[in-house]
Structures are given as C-alpha cells and as structure tokens.
Design an enzyme around this catalytic site. Structure first.
Site, PDB file in Angstrom:
ATOM      1  N   GLY A 173       0.714  -1.422  -0.022  1.00 37.62           N
ATOM      2  CA  GLY A 173      -0.074  -0.162  -0.039  1.00 37.62           C
ATOM      3  C   GLY A 173       1.007   1.254  -0.087  1.00 37.62           C
ATOM      4  CB  ALA A 408      -2.338  10.454 -35.554  1.00 38.03           C
TER       5      ALA A 408
END
Length: 517
Positions: A173, A408
């Site tokens: 964590g 693109a």
C-alpha cells in the site's frame, strides 16, 4: 529571572535524540550504501539546509505487540517546510532507521498535517519515500493511516504540485501515495517499489520473478511507466526535484515561474532549416528541433524511457515556461500507440492544471496499426489525447513539421481541437493518409492498367499532395495560422506564447468531464 537550565538541557537532549534517529550505527550503515539520512535529505532540499520542522517530538502511542516502551523518534518520519530556490515548499522524509520507516497512526498524522499546511498555504509537497510499509504492530490503525494519506493526496491533486521521491523500499500500500503524486523520481540504487514481492508472486501464480524484473527504477521507467525520472542517488534525486519545481507554480491559481523580462524578439536560426531530412523516408530528429527551439537548449524531459515515440517535458521559450509534446519519428515512426497516448494525455492534463502553455511538435503518420493495439484498446487510449487537448484551457501552440495524417493529426492538437495558433513548415503534409497510400486506394484500377505504373504513381502522388495535403491547401481552408520557414520557428513560437498569455477560456459548470480511462 531566567529559564530553568534543566528545561533547556531536556530540550537539547530531545533534539539530539531526534537527530540521531535510529542511532549512530544505523546512520553509518546508510552512508556505506551511499544513502543520506531522512533528515539529511530534507536539508539537501531546502535552501541553506534550514527548515521549520513539524512534529519533531511526536511519538507513537501503541503499547501492544512488541512496541511497549520502544522509542521511535519522530515516529519514523521527518516533516518540515522551508524554501527551495527562494520559494516555500513543504516536505516529509520517511526514516528507515526508525522502525523501518513503517507507517503508524502518528506517522500518518504528521504527514496529513503537513499536507493540510501545504494546501492552506498553497505550496508544493515533496515526499521522500523509504519505508517498510504498514506498522504491523498497530494493526488496523496503520491501514487507516494509509487511507488518510491517500485521501490527502487526492485532496491536494490539482491544487498544489506533489513530487514523490522513491529512495528506499516502497512496498504494498505504501506505493499508492507516490502513485497519486504528479511526478515520481526514483533512485537507481537502494530503491524498489512493488505491490507484491517475489515470494507472494510465486505463491499466488507459480511465477519466478526477481525484483530486478519489476521493482527497480529501470523497470518502472521503461516498462511499467510508473515513474517519471530516474536518479543516480539520493543527492541527484533531490537536485532533480528542485529543478522540476523550478518549472511549476506553487499552486493552481498561480502562474508558472515565467521570466517576463527575457527577450522574446529572437533572430532567425538557420540551423533549424538543416534539421529537415532530404527525403520523407528519413526520420526527423525531434530532440534536435527541441534543442534549437528552447532557451539555452535546456529541456527537462519527463518519462523519457517510457513510450519514447512521444516526447514530453518542460522548457522555457523566450523566458516562458512551457510543456512540450512532440512525436518522435525515430521510434515506431512517431506513431501514437496505447502507451504514448497515456503518456501524452497525462502530461497535457498536468500542464493544464498548473497553467503551463503547451507547445506541440507534430510529425505523426497515424495511430499504431496491429491486432495487439486494437485488442489492447487503442480507441479508448487514443481518445484520452483528444479529451485532454479539448479540455485544456491553457495556451496551445502547434507546429506541424512534416506528417499529420488521419485521426492522429487531430490527436496532436489541430485547430479543431482547440489550438490557439497553428504553424506549419513548407514540408508539412496534412491529410487523411499519406499520398502514396491514398493514390493506391483511389487509383487502383488506373495504376493496374498504366504502361508505366511507377511513373504514373509518382505523378499522382505529386498531384494528390498539391491538391489535398499541401500546407498551403490547409492554410487556404483556415486550418493553420501561417506557413513558416523552419528558421523562424523559435521566433514565431516565442511571439505566439507572449500573445496568448492573457488567454481566458471558460467552460460549462460541471464537476469534471468523463475521460475514457
């Protein structure tokens, strides 16, 4: 009357205890590994090594499971605020010599209190992560502590810059607080970051995996894309953090540290004309373009080792801080793929948060074709670029250097996607697809019947380019602002940046848009 000497002596001894942290032996052991102590790391960050410490005398209050009567100076973390290059910054540094730097209730409270201070005063936060993880002896209190820290990370996100340094173990964590920061710097030596270690992976999946494969700075920088910058050691990491802060404002309602006194009336640079290769078959060197474009050729690259087919980083042009995003034709021909789309979109949004103008350098043949890309969700990932540019309200300057094909072209911030100024070199090609591909589709039957297919193809390619792909055709349709000589690039962009500094762009009231994550 004067203060009781015993009280002064007690204060002095308590400060010495805090300075010694886990003891001389542990501090010396760190030095042999080339690591700074937690306190030395903060002293290296702050001007003159001076800072106002927060919670020096804080201590754990757990008396269970082996912690009874055990001293944990500062509860394993040093917190403080000081100046970095004359600007206020808050920082905390976990102390591995004190209980392995493990996080407990008071440890977490010190960090959260410091982050609240940073929020209230509008100053950046630098964290130095070096921890064994949750303090097992405190049970659920340590998990609660992590939750509180994560909540504060998100609370501060988009308000003040957060820079995380990984300078030791960062497992389980503990990895998620850095992951929630704006930038992560990780040292090449003595540091690792992972959710599950080799033992857990082996037990759960049967796979044999070493830390070098997934937990090191190199792995995170080039494969996983979890970190932004690799540092040689602790000192280098602090230097990089300080330099990174030099491009960022203190908070989201401040301007970046522009140098408005710098000269932006820049003469033409003929070296830029020589950057363009003789033929379209040769890749253009975008890094060289950047070196001529920015002040003193100084470019602070972000995530340089990950998805290198797109380049991201900070620089100054005519004294103004800018974020630069450029296609890199030397890698995967400069196409946009899953990873480069994620990298670009995240950088665009970071610049937008902190009021940093964006300069886009375009030479893109399209999105990366392939089954793996399609099955991997290139549509969803590519849409992140479109979303990020369209939602960004900072000044956006686009330069089309050569190819700008298909979707693109739009995903690299065309005028239709909100670019404020669009320049194009005479070498620019703006079209649905490349001329050769288009001719092959449109004139397939004619070419099959031609006496000299190669000659006829060349003629049609030239005609197609002039009619559909020429920058002058785009200019005639008001798709670009101006066609410029490459030598004019730095001068023109510097001027455009100055002219757009006063830009104001309001959007409909809403919590936030729904970016395709």
């Amino acid at each position: 009357m004067s203060i009781n000497p015993k009280l002064l002596k007690d204060l002095s001894e308590r400060r010495k205890t805090a300075e010694l942290a886990g003891g001389k032996d542990k501090l010396e052991k760190r030095k042999t590994k080339g690591q700074l102590s937690a306190r030395e790391r903060l002293k290296a960050l702050f001007d003159h090594g001076e800072f106002q410490e927060f919670g020096q005398h804080a201590a754990h209050s757990c008396h269970r499971f082996g912690l009874k009567d055990k001293k944990l100076p500062g509860d394993g973390v040093v917190c403080g605020a000081g100046f970095v290059d004359g600007r206020p910054v808050a920082a905390f540094s976990q102390d591995f010599t004190v209980g392995g730097g493990a996080l407990g209730r008071i440890h977490a409270k010190k960090i959260c209190d410091l982050m609240d201070y940073a929020h209230d005063t509008g100053i950046p936060v630098v964290s130095v992560n070096d921890s064994g993880g949750a303090r097992i002896q405190e049970g659920v209190d340590s998990l609660s502590g992590y939750g509180q820290v994560f909540y504060k990370n998100v609370f501060l996100s988009g308000v003040v810059p957060q820079v995380a340094i990984i300078a030791g173990p960062c497992a389980g964590g503990a990895a998620y607080s850095p992951a929630l920061a704006d930038f992560i710097i990780m040292t090449q030596k003595n540091a690792n970051m992972f959710i599950c270690g080799p033992g857990v992976i082996k037990a759960a999946t049967g796979e044999n995996a070493s830390l070098e494969q997934f937990a090191t700075a190199s792995a995170h920088a080039s494969v996983a894309g979890n970190i932004h910058i690799v540092a040689d050691d602790d000192k280098h990491a602090i230097e990089l953090a300080s330099e990174l802060l030099s491009f960022l404002p203190s908070n989201n309602i401040s301007d970046p540290p522009h140098n408005l006194d710098a000269n932006w009336e820049i003469p033409h640079d003929t070296r830029m004309n020589d950057v363009v290769p003789d033929t379209n078959k040769m890749p253009l060197d975008t890094h060289e373009v950047i070196s001529y474009l920015v002040d003193e050729a100084h470019f602070f690259e972000i995530m340089g080792a990950f998805a290198p087919n797109i380049i991201t980083g900070f620089a100054r042009i005519g004294g103004l801080v800018v974020g630069i995003i450029g296609n890199n034709p030397k890698v995967k021909a400069g196409t946009l793929d899953i990873d480069s789309s994620d990298k670009g979109a995240r950088f665009i949004r970071t610049c937008n948060i902190y009021n940093i103008p964006i300069v886009n350098l375009v030479d893109v043949p399209g999105f990366m074709p392939g089954l793996a890309q399609e099955r991997g969700g290139i549509i969803r990932h590519g849409a992140k670029m479109l979303f990020a540019y369209a939602s960004a309200t900072v000044p956006k300057i686009t330069l089309i250097m050569r190819k700008a094909y298909g979707g693109a072209y739009l995903a690299m911030c065309s005028a239709d996607m909100g670019a404020d100024v669009v320049y194009a070199w005479p070498t620019a090609e703006i079209a649905v697809m490349g001329a050769e591909g288009a001719v092959g589709v449109l004139f397939k039957k004619e070419l099959a019947e031609a006496k000299d297919p190669a000659k006829r193809t060349a003629e049609l390619v030239e005609e197609y380019h002039d009619e559909f792909a020429s920058p002058y055709q785009a200019a005639a349709n008001a798709m670009i602002t101006d066609v410029i000589e490459p030598a004019e690039t730095r001068s023109k962009i510097a001027q455009a940046l100055r002219l757009t500094l006063s830009k104001r762009d309001t959007r409909p009231p809403k919590k936030h848009g729904n970016i395709p994550l």
